[in-house]
Write a protein that holds these residues in place. Structure first.
Motif, PDB file in Angstrom:
ATOM      1  N   TRP A  71      38.067  34.982  45.385  1.00 37.24           N
ATOM      2  CA  TRP A  71      36.661  34.910  45.009  1.00 37.24           C
ATOM      3  C   TRP A  71      35.901  36.120  45.546  1.00 37.24           C
ATOM      4  O   TRP A  71      36.167  36.610  46.658  1.00 37.24           O
ATOM      5  N   SER A  72      34.923  36.581  44.795  1.00 37.22           N
ATOM      6  CA  SER A  72      34.066  37.660  45.262  1.00 37.22           C
ATOM      7  C   SER A  72      33.192  37.161  46.407  1.00 37.22           C
ATOM      8  O   SER A  72      33.004  35.949  46.572  1.00 37.22           O
ATOM      9  N   PRO A  73      32.634  38.069  47.219  1.00 35.79           N
ATOM     10  CA  PRO A  73      31.781  37.628  48.333  1.00 35.79           C
ATOM     11  C   PRO A  73      30.632  36.731  47.893  1.00 35.79           C
ATOM     12  O   PRO A  73      30.246  35.807  48.623  1.00 35.79           O
ATOM     13  N   GLY A  74      30.079  36.951  46.711  1.00 29.87           N
ATOM     14  CA  GLY A  74      29.002  36.107  46.208  1.00 29.87           C
ATOM     15  C   GLY A  74      29.490  34.818  45.573  1.00 29.87           C
ATOM     16  O   GLY A  74      28.686  33.940  45.263  1.00 29.87           O
ATOM     17  N   GLY A  75      30.805  34.708  45.346  1.00 26.40           N
ATOM     18  CA  GLY A  75      31.401  33.492  44.826  1.00 26.40           C
ATOM     19  C   GLY A  75      31.414  33.350  43.322  1.00 26.40           C
ATOM     20  O   GLY A  75      31.989  32.390  42.797  1.00 26.40           O
ATOM     21  N   ARG A  76      30.821  34.305  42.594  1.00 27.05           N
ATOM     22  CA  ARG A  76      30.720  34.141  41.146  1.00 27.05           C
ATOM     23  C   ARG A  76      31.978  34.603  40.417  1.00 27.05           C
ATOM     24  O   ARG A  76      32.290  34.092  39.326  1.00 27.05           O
TER      25      ARG A  76
END
Length: 454
Positions: A71-76
């Motif tokens: 997952w990306s750091p922002g979660g999207r």
């Protein structure tokens, strides 16, 4: 080297020279439009939480590994490797793609073509400090695997001198062994060889080298230096190579979550008269502040039946599968121990170990999977994604998933370079699980949402 020098990566991108071995390039793949598709529900009502196949049909995908967060750091977004095929052994020249999935919009986009990939690690894809930066590997014009930094919002790609296996939390440096050597002891972890598993394979001569080991790459300048030579790892190992017959390989190196240490899997391989490679693995830790190397698991204990160590979230311990025969136990167990091998304990006397274990912060829950040939396999080629409550000594099945995908698309207990492992891994909040499987016969990636469970 003249700054105007131009070369090509193995995947055909045009490189412009900045310094010797350091390049930037224009990446036309980033200009491709994202494709929209629909996530597919997986066995609604039969899993521990809502589960979806998040990759499109008709193509083949893998996450990076069980201890890499996709997952990306922002979660999207989710970063994966798209494989060109699934029915043969990898060969140099075949192109895989780094892909990014927009989990909110259900869209997928290819962002980089690479020839440094394998079935187990993919292209070693991992996120930078934000949702616009990705890291992976490629093969440079000289045929060597090197790290790549992608800017997903622009068109520039930065290619470094050194290999990339892990990136520090601040995204200042990357570490890794020479990735071509990974295949010497187990094929399809490193970039493909020219002739596939038949070789020729990149290998090291017997004895530990002072010129190979763990490389450190400055992610600002792209320059690499040898951080830890194999000779220092050999010196810290309790099993001596008195005859000088072992070729010393670094098979894995990962930062602890607090960035104070590096966990290192070393393999000291030798080939017997029948041509069988003996790996002789051990686990070591390296303290960045002092340079001290300590052995956490000896070759003797590893060879009793052990595999897949990873850092505990507390940055002091490792979690691993081990068969602690020296304690009178001949069963595979989930165990935990300190970076120097001390504070050893079996996490459960009643629940068998298997697969690729990792611990949720707080230490209560352990996540793992199993191999199709292990006692915990479900049958018919399916394995469980296991969630174990260590406090209650109780096991939950997140989902069961087909993984016994051989080269003939048949249930065959296949154990070879194109095997499929589930490699379940956590998101940053530790309330979702991403894993591999082939529910329709095609390599896919799935996500289970466990927020309601926790």
């Amino acid at each position: 080297m003249d700054r105007r020098t131009l070369l090509h990566t193995s995947a055909g991108l045009i490189l412009s020279g900045l310094l010797p071995g350091i390049w930037s390039c224009s990446n036309p793949v980033l200009k491709q439009q994202a494709e929209r598709y629909a996530f597919r529900p997986y066995r609604t009502g039969q899993t521990l939480g809502p589960t979806h196949i998040v990759t499109p049909p008709g193509r083949y995908f893998t996450n990076t590994y069980y201890n890499y967060n996709p997952w990306s750091p922002g979660g999207r977004y989710l970063a994966l490797t798209e494989l060109p095929y699934q029915d043969r052994v990898t060969k140099l020249g075949d192109i895989a793609y780094v892909v990014v999935i927009d989990l909110a919009a259900q869209r997928i986009r290819r962002v980089y073509p690479t020839r440094s990939w394998g079935y187990q690690y993919g292209a070693l894809v991992q996120w930078g400090a934000d949702d616009r930066t990705l890291y992976c590997n490629d093969v440079n014009g000289a045929g060597r695997a090197v790290g790549v930094r992608l800017d997903l919002t622009g068109n520039e790609t930065f290619v470094t001198e050194g290999p990339l296996m892990d990136v520090d939390p601040a995204r200042n440096i990357a570490i890794g062994p020479t990735l071509e050597y990974l295949n010497a002891t187990q094929y399809s972890y490193g970039p493909p060889a020219t002739g596939g598993e038949a070789g020729p394979m990149a290998t090291l001569p017997p004895a530990a080298s002072s010129e190979e080991g763990i490389w450190q790459t400055d992610l600002h300048t792209g320059k690499r230096t040898l951080l830890l030579p194999a000779t220092e790892l050999a010196a810290a190992s309790t099993q001596e190579d008195q005859l000088g017959q072992y070729a010393h390989y670094v098979f894995s190196c990962r930062f602890s979550p607090d960035y104070r240490r590096i966990g290192i899997v070393q393999r000291r391989a030798w080939e017997d008269q029948q041509g069988k490679i003996h790996r002789n693995p051990s686990l070591l830790s390296y303290e960045l502040a002092t340079g001290r190397v300590q052995e956490a698991v000896s070759t003797q204990h590893w060879n009793m039946g052990s595999h897949h160590p990873t850092w505990h979230p507390d940055s002091t311990h490792f979690t691993m599968n081990m068969t602690p025969q020296w304690l009178g136990d001949d069963k595979l167990r989930f165990v935990q121990f300190r970076y120097d091998g001390g504070d050893f304990r079996v996490l459960s006397d009643s629940i068998l170990g298997s697969g690729h274990p990792s611990i949720r912060p707080g230490g209560r829950y352990l996540l793992s999977d199993a191999y199709p040939f292990e006692p915990l396999a479900v049958g018919n080629g399916e394995i469980p994604i296991r969630l174990i409550d260590l406090e209650q000594q109780r096991e939950h099945t997140v989902a069961s998933i087909f993984t016994d995908l051989g080269q003939q698309y048949a249930i065959r207990r296949y154990w070879g370079p194109s095997k499929l492992d589930a490699h379940p891994t956590w998101n940053a909040a530790f309330d979702q699980v991403c894993f591999n499987g082939a529910p329709t016969g095609e390599r896919a990636v799935l996500i289970t949402d466990l927020t309601e469970f926790f």
